[in-house]
Scaffold this motif. Structure first.
Motif, PDB file in Angstrom:
ATOM      1  N   ARG A 271       0.826  -1.211   0.000  1.00 57.26           N
ATOM      2  CA  ARG A 271       0.000   0.000   0.000  1.00 57.26           C
ATOM      3  C   ARG A 271       0.862   1.263   0.000  1.00 57.26           C
ATOM      4  N   ILE A 272       2.053   1.155  -0.533  1.00 54.96           N
ATOM      5  CA  ILE A 272       2.935   2.307  -0.665  1.00 54.96           C
ATOM      6  C   ILE A 272       2.780   2.888  -2.067  1.00 54.96           C
ATOM      7  N   LEU A 273       2.607   4.208  -2.147  1.00 57.15           N
ATOM      8  CA  LEU A 273       2.347   4.908  -3.397  1.00 57.15           C
ATOM      9  C   LEU A 273       3.384   6.000  -3.613  1.00 57.15           C
ATOM     10  N   TYR A 274       3.558   6.399  -4.858  1.00 53.05           N
ATOM     11  CA  TYR A 274       4.476   7.506  -5.138  1.00 53.05           C
ATOM     12  C   TYR A 274       3.749   8.841  -5.005  1.00 53.05           C
ATOM     13  N   GLY A 275       4.460   9.844  -4.479  1.00 49.42           N
ATOM     14  CA  GLY A 275       3.950  11.209  -4.427  1.00 49.42           C
ATOM     15  C   GLY A 275       5.088  12.195  -4.583  1.00 49.42           C
ATOM     16  N   ALA A 302      10.830  -6.308  -8.306  1.00 45.68           N
ATOM     17  CA  ALA A 302      10.220  -5.007  -8.555  1.00 45.68           C
ATOM     18  C   ALA A 302      11.184  -3.873  -8.223  1.00 45.68           C
ATOM     19  N   THR A 303      11.026  -2.759  -8.914  1.00 46.68           N
ATOM     20  CA  THR A 303      11.665  -1.506  -8.517  1.00 46.68           C
ATOM     21  C   THR A 303      10.632  -0.703  -7.735  1.00 46.68           C
ATOM     22  N   TRP A 304      11.069   0.356  -7.075  1.00 47.93           N
ATOM     23  CA  TRP A 304      10.107   1.191  -6.370  1.00 47.93           C
ATOM     24  C   TRP A 304       9.164   1.871  -7.344  1.00 47.93           C
ATOM     25  N   ARG A 305       9.630   2.157  -8.560  1.00 46.39           N
ATOM     26  CA  ARG A 305       8.730   2.714  -9.564  1.00 46.39           C
ATOM     27  C   ARG A 305       7.619   1.709  -9.898  1.00 46.39           C
ATOM     28  N   SER A 306       8.010   0.491 -10.247  1.00 47.01           N
ATOM     29  CA  SER A 306       7.004  -0.490 -10.665  1.00 47.01           C
ATOM     30  C   SER A 306       6.100  -0.888  -9.510  1.00 47.01           C
ATOM     31  N   LEU A 307       6.662  -0.978  -8.305  1.00 42.50           N
ATOM     32  CA  LEU A 307       5.862  -1.393  -7.159  1.00 42.50           C
ATOM     33  C   LEU A 307       4.809  -0.335  -6.819  1.00 42.50           C
ATOM     34  N   ASN A 311       0.725  -0.628  -7.251  1.00 42.40           N
ATOM     35  CA  ASN A 311      -0.173  -0.370  -6.124  1.00 42.40           C
ATOM     36  C   ASN A 311      -1.220   0.677  -6.484  1.00 42.40           C
ATOM     37  N   ALA A 312      -0.794   1.749  -7.163  1.00 43.42           N
ATOM     38  CA  ALA A 312      -1.732   2.803  -7.548  1.00 43.42           C
ATOM     39  C   ALA A 312      -2.789   2.275  -8.502  1.00 43.42           C
ATOM     40  N   ARG A 313      -2.401   1.387  -9.410  1.00 48.05           N
ATOM     41  CA  ARG A 313      -3.388   0.837 -10.345  1.00 48.05           C
ATOM     42  C   ARG A 313      -4.376  -0.087  -9.643  1.00 48.05           C
ATOM     43  N   ARG A 314      -3.943  -0.756  -8.571  1.00 52.66           N
ATOM     44  CA  ARG A 314      -4.895  -1.540  -7.786  1.00 52.66           C
ATOM     45  C   ARG A 314      -5.875  -0.635  -7.058  1.00 52.66           C
ATOM     46  N   LEU A 315      -5.387   0.490  -6.564  1.00 55.31           N
ATOM     47  CA  LEU A 315      -6.241   1.420  -5.838  1.00 55.31           C
ATOM     48  C   LEU A 315      -7.175   2.174  -6.774  1.00 55.31           C
ATOM     49  N   PHE A 316      -6.677   2.494  -7.979  1.00 55.68           N
ATOM     50  CA  PHE A 316      -7.456   3.239  -8.973  1.00 55.68           C
ATOM     51  C   PHE A 316      -7.466   2.438 -10.279  1.00 55.68           C
ATOM     52  N   PRO A 317      -8.357   1.468 -10.400  1.00 54.87           N
ATOM     53  CA  PRO A 317      -8.337   0.590 -11.581  1.00 54.87           C
ATOM     54  C   PRO A 317      -8.472   1.342 -12.905  1.00 54.87           C
ATOM     55  N   ARG A 318      -9.078   2.512 -12.913  1.00 54.50           N
ATOM     56  CA  ARG A 318      -9.226   3.237 -14.192  1.00 54.50           C
ATOM     57  C   ARG A 318      -7.875   3.590 -14.783  1.00 54.50           C
ATOM     58  N   LEU A 319      -6.842   3.767 -13.925  1.00 50.12           N
ATOM     59  CA  LEU A 319      -5.522   4.120 -14.429  1.00 50.12           C
ATOM     60  C   LEU A 319      -4.919   2.994 -15.254  1.00 50.12           C
ATOM     61  N   ASP A 320      -5.356   1.780 -14.986  1.00 51.03           N
ATOM     62  CA  ASP A 320      -4.830   0.636 -15.736  1.00 51.03           C
ATOM     63  C   ASP A 320      -5.496   0.503 -17.099  1.00 51.03           C
ATOM     64  N   ARG A 321      -6.581   1.263 -17.302  1.00 49.83           N
ATOM     65  CA  ARG A 321      -7.299   1.172 -18.560  1.00 49.83           C
ATOM     66  C   ARG A 321      -6.973   2.322 -19.514  1.00 49.83           C
ATOM     67  N   LEU A 322      -6.150   3.248 -19.027  1.00 51.10           N
ATOM     68  CA  LEU A 322      -5.836   4.411 -19.848  1.00 51.10           C
ATOM     69  C   LEU A 322      -4.880   4.029 -20.969  1.00 51.10           C
ATOM     70  N   GLY A 323      -5.056   4.643 -22.109  1.00 48.89           N
ATOM     71  CA  GLY A 323      -4.145   4.404 -23.230  1.00 48.89           C
ATOM     72  C   GLY A 323      -2.943   5.283 -23.166  1.00 48.89           C
TER      73      GLY A 323
END
Length: 323
Positions: A271-275, A302-307, A311-323
């Protein structure tokens, strides 16, 4: 379409508008939270920083001191104005920006109305609140109707730190984001847990900032007081650590070499996110922060970028659908 592994998703990014800053100044916030002044912000500058550091999407929000400067009606109008401005940015730059809608707390009725408008009409990704609203912390029963609606909707709530009441008595003339923001985040989390809010409203997806502040160091002390000096806590008998492990934390500020390892040790890494904390954090400081993240070693493939982006895409599934 999922992003590439080295793209960042920034959940802690800010914007300001000329009219918002003018309203804040008129309310006495010429030096917000003891800072020297207000930052500049433009869409072009923000996108340039994102491109330079391979930030795919930034979720924008208004930072402290928020949008309520003492008058409910004025706060409702200002809140609507900044939320509609951010929604326009999201529409103009699909995939690059998201938005946490401001709420005019401590006005609960106004916040319920703005919540419905932001989520149902503007398509906001969640809402943002501050660690306290004019001295009221999130465990205050005054906020229960809002937490109930956020729980019903399963909303993400980005909790940004702000100054405590009478900050001049503790900040001793220094900018409050240096220490007081960190302590106020810890205070807000402890209030959410010990008041039973986290336990009663499990559908709310709380996001806290700056690596959890001092929580990794104080979690055992808070648990000691929960168990040794019980006072009717409505926590369902769950430990403080168990409840805090259900929150999300971004790593804005100075994540390495010490803060994130402590956060990961205390609560895990899922549950760690980038900010970035842009635009309140200057571009050169954002660059140094990202360099420290890229240089840090994450156990496993994983790198901290990919991790953090996964995590952010799990929290905000719409981000995983963006082109």
């Amino acid at each position: 379409m999922a992003g590439t592994a080295d793209e960042l998703i920034d959940v802690h990014a800010h914007f300001v508008t000329d009219s918002y800053v003018a309203s804040a100044r008129a309310a006495g916030h010429a030096h917000p939270d003891g800072m020297p002044g207000w930052p500049s912000w433009s869409t072009e500058e923000h996108l340039r920083l994102m491109d330079e550091h391979h930030i795919r999407t930034s979720l924008l929000s208004i930072s402290s001191p928020g949008t309520h400067f003492g008058d409910d009606a004025a706060a409702r109008a200002l809140t609507r104005q900044v939320n509609e401005h951010a929604a326009e940015l999201v529409r103009a730059h699909p995939g690059r920006f998201g938005h946490f809608a401001s709420l005019p707390l401590p006005d609960v009725d106004g916040s319920l109305a703005e919540l419905a408008y932001a989520l149902d009409e503007l398509g906001s990704d969640g809402v943002t609140i501050e660690t306290n609203a004019h001295g009221r912390y999130p465990g205050d029963p005054h906020f229960e109707p809002l937490w109930a609606e956020l729980d019903r909707r399963g909303t993400a709530v980005f909790v940004h730190p702000t100054s405590p009441v009478h900050p001049e008595t503790v900040a001793v003339g220094r900018p409050r984001p240096m220490l007081e923001f960190i302590f106020d985040s810890t205070r807000a989390v402890s209030d959410l847990v010990l008041s039973g809010v986290v336990n009663r409203f499990p559908g709310v997806r709380w996001i806290f900032t700056h690596g959890g502040g001092t929580l990794p160091l104080l979690i055992d002390r808070i648990e000691l007081f929960r168990t040794a000096f019980p006072s009717g806590h409505q926590d369902g008998g769950r430990s403080v650590r168990e409840q805090v492990s259900e929150l999300w934390f971004d790593i804005a500020g100075t994540p390495f070499p010490r803060q994130v390892p402590a956060l990961e040790e205390a609560f895990g890494s899922r549950r760690i996110l980038y900010g970035s904390d842009c635009c309140w954090t200057p571009a050169d400081a954002v660059a140094r922060q990202i360099a420290s993240i890229d240089a840090a070693i994450q156990p496993g493939p994983a790198t901290w970028r990919s991790l953090t982006s996964a995590n952010a895409r799990r929290l905000f599934p719409r981000l995983d659908r963006l082109g």
